[in-house]
Motif scaffolding. Structure first.
Motif, PDB file in Angstrom:
ATOM      1  N   ALA A 289       0.842  -1.201   0.000  1.00  0.00           N
ATOM      2  CA  ALA A 289       0.000   0.000   0.000  1.00  0.00           C
ATOM      3  C   ALA A 289       0.877   1.251   0.000  1.00  0.00           C
ATOM      4  O   ALA A 289       0.907   2.004   0.978  1.00  0.00           O
ATOM      5  CB  ALA A 289      -0.936  -0.004   1.202  1.00  0.00           C
ATOM      6  N   PRO A 290       1.622   1.495  -1.082  1.00  0.00           N
ATOM      7  CA  PRO A 290       2.478   2.694  -1.128  1.00  0.00           C
ATOM      8  C   PRO A 290       1.650   3.975  -1.022  1.00  0.00           C
ATOM      9  O   PRO A 290       0.580   4.089  -1.634  1.00  0.00           O
ATOM     10  CB  PRO A 290       3.147   2.583  -2.501  1.00  0.00           C
ATOM     11  N   GLY A 291       2.152   4.898  -0.227  1.00  0.00           N
ATOM     12  CA  GLY A 291       1.466   6.169  -0.056  1.00  0.00           C
ATOM     13  C   GLY A 291       0.345   6.141   0.960  1.00  0.00           C
ATOM     14  O   GLY A 291      -0.282   7.178   1.213  1.00  0.00           O
ATOM     15  N   PRO A 314      -3.986   2.420  -0.828  1.00  0.00           N
ATOM     16  CA  PRO A 314      -2.760   2.960  -1.423  1.00  0.00           C
ATOM     17  C   PRO A 314      -3.058   4.102  -2.384  1.00  0.00           C
ATOM     18  O   PRO A 314      -4.107   4.136  -3.037  1.00  0.00           O
ATOM     19  CB  PRO A 314      -2.157   1.751  -2.141  1.00  0.00           C
ATOM     20  N   THR A 315      -2.130   5.022  -2.475  1.00  0.00           N
ATOM     21  CA  THR A 315      -2.265   6.162  -3.394  1.00  0.00           C
ATOM     22  C   THR A 315      -1.328   6.045  -4.576  1.00  0.00           C
ATOM     23  O   THR A 315      -1.425   6.856  -5.507  1.00  0.00           O
ATOM     24  CB  THR A 315      -1.970   7.468  -2.641  1.00  0.00           C
ATOM     25  N   ARG A 316      -0.451   5.067  -4.545  1.00  0.00           N
ATOM     26  CA  ARG A 316       0.477   4.858  -5.662  1.00  0.00           C
ATOM     27  C   ARG A 316       0.468   3.381  -6.020  1.00  0.00           C
ATOM     28  O   ARG A 316       0.193   2.519  -5.169  1.00  0.00           O
ATOM     29  CB  ARG A 316       1.909   5.265  -5.278  1.00  0.00           C
ATOM     30  N   PRO A 317       0.767   3.052  -7.260  1.00  0.00           N
ATOM     31  CA  PRO A 317       0.843   1.627  -7.630  1.00  0.00           C
ATOM     32  C   PRO A 317       2.027   0.964  -6.927  1.00  0.00           C
ATOM     33  O   PRO A 317       3.072   1.579  -6.726  1.00  0.00           O
ATOM     34  CB  PRO A 317       1.036   1.662  -9.149  1.00  0.00           C
ATOM     35  N   HIS A 318       1.832  -0.271  -6.541  1.00  0.00           N
ATOM     36  CA  HIS A 318       2.873  -0.959  -5.799  1.00  0.00           C
ATOM     37  C   HIS A 318       3.587  -1.961  -6.702  1.00  0.00           C
ATOM     38  O   HIS A 318       3.012  -2.472  -7.666  1.00  0.00           O
ATOM     39  CB  HIS A 318       2.292  -1.691  -4.588  1.00  0.00           C
ATOM     40  N   LEU A 342      -4.945 -13.660  16.077  1.00  0.00           N
ATOM     41  CA  LEU A 342      -4.591 -12.642  15.088  1.00  0.00           C
ATOM     42  C   LEU A 342      -5.657 -12.624  14.011  1.00  0.00           C
ATOM     43  O   LEU A 342      -6.006 -13.676  13.467  1.00  0.00           O
ATOM     44  CB  LEU A 342      -3.215 -12.945  14.485  1.00  0.00           C
ATOM     45  N   HIS A 343      -6.172 -11.426  13.712  1.00  0.00           N
ATOM     46  CA  HIS A 343      -7.198 -11.262  12.684  1.00  0.00           C
ATOM     47  C   HIS A 343      -6.693 -10.273  11.643  1.00  0.00           C
ATOM     48  O   HIS A 343      -6.156  -9.210  11.993  1.00  0.00           O
ATOM     49  CB  HIS A 343      -8.510 -10.755  13.286  1.00  0.00           C
ATOM     50  N   THR A 344      -6.848 -10.610  10.374  1.00  0.00           N
ATOM     51  CA  THR A 344      -6.452  -9.725   9.281  1.00  0.00           C
ATOM     52  C   THR A 344      -7.566  -9.686   8.248  1.00  0.00           C
ATOM     53  O   THR A 344      -8.305 -10.661   8.063  1.00  0.00           O
ATOM     54  CB  THR A 344      -5.158 -10.215   8.612  1.00  0.00           C
ATOM     55  N   GLY A 345      -7.670  -8.538   7.558  1.00  0.00           N
ATOM     56  CA  GLY A 345      -8.672  -8.416   6.520  1.00  0.00           C
ATOM     57  C   GLY A 345      -8.801  -6.998   6.015  1.00  0.00           C
ATOM     58  O   GLY A 345      -8.326  -6.039   6.647  1.00  0.00           O
ATOM     59  N   PRO A 346      -9.438  -6.830   4.846  1.00  0.00           N
ATOM     60  CA  PRO A 346      -9.600  -5.488   4.274  1.00  0.00           C
ATOM     61  C   PRO A 346     -10.645  -4.680   5.042  1.00  0.00           C
ATOM     62  O   PRO A 346     -11.515  -5.234   5.719  1.00  0.00           O
ATOM     63  CB  PRO A 346     -10.060  -5.775   2.848  1.00  0.00           C
ATOM     64  N   THR A 347     -10.541  -3.355   4.915  1.00  0.00           N
ATOM     65  CA  THR A 347     -11.519  -2.449   5.522  1.00  0.00           C
ATOM     66  C   THR A 347     -12.498  -1.963   4.466  1.00  0.00           C
ATOM     67  O   THR A 347     -12.318  -2.194   3.266  1.00  0.00           O
ATOM     68  CB  THR A 347     -10.803  -1.263   6.182  1.00  0.00           C
ATOM     69  N   ALA A 348     -13.531  -1.264   4.926  1.00  0.00           N
ATOM     70  CA  ALA A 348     -14.584  -0.821   4.004  1.00  0.00           C
ATOM     71  C   ALA A 348     -14.089   0.236   3.027  1.00  0.00           C
ATOM     72  O   ALA A 348     -14.618   0.353   1.909  1.00  0.00           O
ATOM     73  CB  ALA A 348     -15.771  -0.277   4.805  1.00  0.00           C
ATOM     74  N   ASP A 349     -13.082   1.033   3.396  1.00  0.00           N
ATOM     75  CA  ASP A 349     -12.604   2.105   2.523  1.00  0.00           C
ATOM     76  C   ASP A 349     -11.462   1.662   1.625  1.00  0.00           C
ATOM     77  O   ASP A 349     -10.780   2.507   1.019  1.00  0.00           O
ATOM     78  CB  ASP A 349     -12.159   3.311   3.354  1.00  0.00           C
ATOM     79  N   GLY A 350     -11.208   0.351   1.524  1.00  0.00           N
ATOM     80  CA  GLY A 350     -10.160  -0.143   0.644  1.00  0.00           C
ATOM     81  C   GLY A 350      -8.820  -0.329   1.316  1.00  0.00           C
ATOM     82  O   GLY A 350      -7.848  -0.691   0.640  1.00  0.00           O
ATOM     83  N   GLY A 351      -8.746  -0.100   2.593  1.00  0.00           N
ATOM     84  CA  GLY A 351      -7.497  -0.294   3.310  1.00  0.00           C
ATOM     85  C   GLY A 351      -7.371  -1.710   3.843  1.00  0.00           C
ATOM     86  O   GLY A 351      -8.000  -2.655   3.335  1.00  0.00           O
TER      87      GLY A 351
END
Length: 364
Positions: A289-291, A314-318, A342-351
């Motif tokens: 997630a650059p930027g 991310p705001t830049r291509p990785h 441990l829990h991992t996963g995407p967020t609603a805003d794309g993070g």
């Protein structure tokens, strides 16, 4: 319950029954004294086998109760390897068994007397042989257990030797390959820092050089740990703690914010797990997630400690960097070792969000 107690009670009951039947058949009122002494001597056989055996012999001579003497002879035999003692006790018992029948024959050459000597000698020899057999069996079992332990110890030493060899090989590969590559990165970053006039590029080069130096330092400690495995000095030093989190975030080249509410008195393994979790999360943000911006939040309640690392989209291509997800696997293992999750996963805003939950009841 001790399994020997029922056996001892049964033997004692057998001796009492024989004594009662002997008194009834002999009709000797004075025979109760030696029989009582013989029966009362049986519980003392474990502590004083030889004196207790001698106390059973009068009951053999007068009323003819032989069970206590046979039991005493067996116990003496199972406790002693001295054949002089065993032969003496056997002769005493055999003589006691023969004596009540000696008045039946005017001469020792009488066949009945000779048969009695043979029978009663065998009767005295049987408990001696049984006691020696069981003693040898116990000693053999102990020797087999010692051999088993020795073989297990040798197997463990062989396994440790193989493991030490593999660790040394891994340490060589880490030093020769990874250390070489990271050193080149550090040198080229330093050259870029000196040659460029762009402030942003100079700052990025400085961060790359600092990260490379830090990685080399940790790699050196890892190599020392692998080579020292199996010796007292196997602890990886210096160990990161929560006081190093700010320095970690500052050197991550990410716009990250730390919100910390850490309880006091956390054990070193917990602090190390938190540090490594944040470190791996920030590394993943840089890679994937650059930027993006990140927030590192540490909170707790009465039962759990929660570490949350959340980054924006991310705001830049990785760049497509190679990854086998070993970092997340290692974090899951660290959490499991501390009875955490441990829990991992995407967020609603794309993070993306990573959350570590550790129980405070076991590690606070």
């Amino acid at each position: 319950m001790n399994p020997r107690i029922p056996v001892r009670l049964a033997v004692l009951a057998l001796a009492v029954a024989e004594g009662v039947l002997t008194m009834i058949s002999e009709e000797d009122p004075y025979g109760v004294v030696p029989i009582a002494i013989a029966v009362l001597a049986l519980p003392a056989l474990e502590r004083l086998p030889l004196p207790a055996f001698l106390a059973t012999l009068p009951a053999v001579l007068a009323p003819g109760a032989i069970v206590p003497a046979i039991i005493g002879l067996y116990v003496v035999s199972s406790r002693s390897r001295d054949w002089w003692v065993l032969a003496g006790c056997g002769l005493l018992a055999a003589a006691g068994f023969v004596f009540p029948t000696a008045d039946l024959a005017p001469s020792i050459w009488n066949s009945y007397t000779l048969l009695g000597v043979i029978y009663f000698t065998m009767t005295a020899l049987a408990p001696i042989l049984l006691g020696q057999f069981l003693r040898s069996r116990r000693e053999l079992a102990l020797r087999l257990e010692e051999v088993k332990e020795a073989r297990e110890h040798e197997r463990r030493l062989d396994a440790e030797a193989i493991l030490a060899k593999e660790r040394n090989q891994l340490a060589r590969e880490m030093h020769d390959v990874v250390s070489h590559q990271v050193s080149l990165i550090a040198v080229q970053a330093a050259a870029l820092q000196v040659s460029t006039a762009d402030p942003d590029a100079k700052l990025a080069a400085a961060n790359v050089r600092q990260l490379s130096v830090t990685t080399l330092d940790e790699l050196r400690h890892m190599v020392n740990l692998l080579r020292a495995s199996g010796t007292p000095a196997t602890e990886l030093t210096p160990q990161p703690t929560l006081t190093d989190l700010e320095r970690l975030i500052a050197g991550s080249a990410i716009d990250a914010q730390l919100v910390s509410n850490v309880p006091e008195g956390l054990e070193p393994p917990v602090q190390r797990a938190i540090y490594r979790t944040v470190q791996e999360a920030l590394t993943n943000v840089r890679k994937h997630a650059p930027g993006a911006c990140a927030v590192v939040e540490i909170s707790h309640d009465d039962t759990d400690l929660t570490v949350t690392v959340t980054n924006t989209r991310p705001t830049r291509p990785h760049l497509a960097l190679p990854s086998a997800r070993h970092g997340l696997v290692g974090l899951h293992e660290r959490a499991a070792l501390l009875n955490g999750k441990l829990h991992t996963g995407p967020t609603a805003d794309g993070g993306f969000q990573l959350r570590l939950i550790l129980p405070l009841t076991a590690h606070g």
